[in-house]
Write a protein that holds these residues in place. Structure first.
Motif, PDB file in Angstrom:
ATOM      1  N   UNK A 171     -21.888 -57.471  40.648  1.00 13.21           N
ATOM      2  CA  UNK A 171     -21.988 -58.659  41.490  1.00 13.21           C
ATOM      3  C   UNK A 171     -20.987 -58.613  42.631  1.00 13.21           C
ATOM      4  N   UNK A 172     -19.790 -58.120  42.349  1.00 13.33           N
ATOM      5  CA  UNK A 172     -18.769 -58.039  43.392  1.00 13.33           C
ATOM      6  C   UNK A 172     -19.094 -56.945  44.398  1.00 13.33           C
ATOM      7  N   UNK A 173     -19.620 -55.824  43.923  1.00 13.28           N
ATOM      8  CA  UNK A 173     -19.922 -54.701  44.801  1.00 13.28           C
ATOM      9  C   UNK A 173     -21.137 -55.001  45.685  1.00 13.28           C
ATOM     10  N   UNK A 177     -25.965 -58.816  48.792  1.00 11.27           N
ATOM     11  CA  UNK A 177     -27.326 -58.799  48.253  1.00 11.27           C
ATOM     12  C   UNK A 177     -27.531 -59.898  47.227  1.00 11.27           C
ATOM     13  N   UNK A 178     -26.499 -60.140  46.393  1.00 17.38           N
ATOM     14  CA  UNK A 178     -26.582 -61.202  45.386  1.00 17.38           C
ATOM     15  C   UNK A 178     -26.732 -62.567  46.042  1.00 17.38           C
ATOM     16  N   UNK A 180     -27.989 -63.302  49.069  1.00 15.48           N
ATOM     17  CA  UNK A 180     -29.313 -63.434  49.646  1.00 15.48           C
ATOM     18  C   UNK A 180     -30.375 -63.663  48.556  1.00 15.48           C
ATOM     19  N   UNK A 181     -30.188 -63.013  47.417  1.00 14.28           N
ATOM     20  CA  UNK A 181     -31.133 -63.183  46.310  1.00 14.28           C
ATOM     21  C   UNK A 181     -31.137 -64.626  45.812  1.00 14.28           C
ATOM     22  N   UNK A 182     -29.944 -65.211  45.662  1.00 18.16           N
ATOM     23  CA  UNK A 182     -29.854 -66.588  45.169  1.00 18.16           C
ATOM     24  C   UNK A 182     -30.426 -67.563  46.197  1.00 18.16           C
ATOM     25  N   UNK A 183     -30.121 -67.355  47.481  1.00 16.55           N
ATOM     26  CA  UNK A 183     -30.632 -68.260  48.520  1.00 16.55           C
ATOM     27  C   UNK A 183     -32.151 -68.187  48.627  1.00 16.55           C
ATOM     28  N   UNK A 184     -32.743 -67.061  48.249  1.00 21.38           N
ATOM     29  CA  UNK A 184     -34.192 -66.904  48.334  1.00 21.38           C
ATOM     30  C   UNK A 184     -34.940 -67.510  47.173  1.00 21.38           C
ATOM     31  N   UNK A 185     -34.228 -68.014  46.178  1.00 24.34           N
ATOM     32  CA  UNK A 185     -34.898 -68.624  45.027  1.00 24.34           C
ATOM     33  C   UNK A 185     -35.450 -69.995  45.385  1.00 24.34           C
ATOM     34  N   UNK A 197     -21.874 -69.101  41.704  1.00 26.74           N
ATOM     35  CA  UNK A 197     -21.302 -67.759  41.632  1.00 26.74           C
ATOM     36  C   UNK A 197     -21.491 -66.983  42.930  1.00 26.74           C
ATOM     37  N   UNK A 198     -21.617 -67.708  44.033  1.00 29.88           N
ATOM     38  CA  UNK A 198     -21.762 -67.049  45.335  1.00 29.88           C
ATOM     39  C   UNK A 198     -20.647 -67.437  46.300  1.00 29.88           C
ATOM     40  N   UNK A 199     -19.804 -68.365  45.920  1.00 26.68           N
ATOM     41  CA  UNK A 199     -18.734 -68.812  46.812  1.00 26.68           C
ATOM     42  C   UNK A 199     -17.525 -67.894  46.787  1.00 26.68           C
ATOM     43  N   UNK A 200     -16.649 -68.079  47.762  1.00 25.66           N
ATOM     44  CA  UNK A 200     -15.432 -67.255  47.847  1.00 25.66           C
ATOM     45  C   UNK A 200     -14.509 -67.483  46.652  1.00 25.66           C
TER      46      UNK A 200
END
Length: 320
Positions: A171-173, A177-178, A180-185, A197-200
């Protein structure tokens, strides 16, 4: 009519109880008959007896334990004279004293083969028997490998922990991509959950968890290397470096600290060496005396009671 049926049922029930009880009783009788044995032919075991008359030997052994300077004791006599029986009886009579018994019995029919065994082999046999009489939990720092049962729950915990760290690393690496994947749901409750789990802030927590896991793993690796020497060979540009690569070196020389560590962790009051004299290697007794001296010097520094070495020998072991 109903009362008659009920009565028959009760009779059948009582018969069943009596039948089960009778079978259980017969089984108990058979077990007792099987366990009991009439020694009609007067068979006798060849193992050391534990109920011999100690008489003066008890006073001699008590004196050896009472004198702090006496640390190497020889119990001599012809073969089958009862030396082992004296020790076994003494061990039963004084259970508060812990004994470790190291027997190097050989059953070869030719004495020449016994005499050709080197000190290296004898030292290895002594160490091998010693480590298998000490709990693996008491000697975590030993270099010698001791088979130890691993809990399945421990394996499960490590598997879950490694899998979790691997997912965090991915997830960190692949953080972009992670995201964009979550926003596309599609808008749903699990999208809101994954957005946590996408915030700084989450990436800082993620990095801290991975850093802690890596530090702990490195600590375990360094500790295992220092205590168990798991890395024995290093290859640098085609040059191989091996620790203790000279197989002719004495085990007691190469692993002196290890041998002292094992004896110290045994928590024994006395160590019994039996049948070493059969190999006619008097130099092994010199090495054991040296080990005993170094061991008790170390125990004296940390204010621990001395460990005594008992040698069960034939009378002419040191005759010239």
């Amino acid at each position: 009519m109903a009362e008659s049926v009920t009565c028959c049922r009760k009779i059948k029930h009582y018969k069943l109880i009596l039948k089960v009880t009778w079978k259980f009783f017969l089984r108990k009788i058979k077990v007792k008959k099987k366990d009991s044995y009439d020694n009609v032919h007067n068979f006798q075991t060849l193992t050391p007896a534990s109920d011999v008359d100690l008489s003066i030997y008890e006073d001699a052994l008590n004196y050896a334990f009472s004198e702090a300077k006496i640390r190497n004791i020889a119990v001599s006599g012809p073969y089958s004279a009862g030396k082992s029986s004296v020790i076994e009886t003494y061990k039963i009579r004084y259970p508060e004293r812990k004994f470790i018994h190291l027997s190097l019995a050989t059953f070869d029919s030719t004495n020449d083969k016994e005499k050709n065994i080197s000190n290296l082999v004898l030292e290895g046999k002594i160490i091998n028997q010693l480590i298998h009489q000490i709990s693996a939990d008491d000697i975590p720092k030993t270099l010698f490998k001791v088979k130890k049962d691993i809990s399945k729950y421990s394996v499960i915990r490590w598997a879950i922990g490694c899998s979790f760290c691997f997912i965090l690393f991915l997830q960190l690496f692949f953080s972009l991509e992670w995201k964009y994947f979550v926003l596309g749901l599609n808008d749903s409750w699990y999208k809101s959950f994954f957005e946590l789990f996408t915030g700084n802030g989450w990436y800082l927590i993620n990095g801290f968890i991975l850093f802690s896991a890596a530090s702990y793993s490195l600590y375990r690796l360094i500790r295992a290397q220092k205590t168990q020497n798991i890395i024995k060979k290093i290859n640098l540009h085609g040059s191989e470096i091996e620790i203790f690569n000279d197989s002719s070196d004495s085990y007691f020389d190469c692993y002196l600290n290890e041998v002292i560590y094992l004896f110290k962790k045994s928590k024994a009051d006395a160590v019994i060496f039996e049948d070493i004299d059969r190999f006619d290697k008097t130099s092994i007794f010199e090495r054991l005396k040296e080990i005993n001296t170094l061991l008790n010097n170390h125990l004296g520094i940390i204010n621990k009671k001395p460990i005594r070495f008992f040698y069960l020998l034939r009378d002419d072991s040191f005759y010239i």
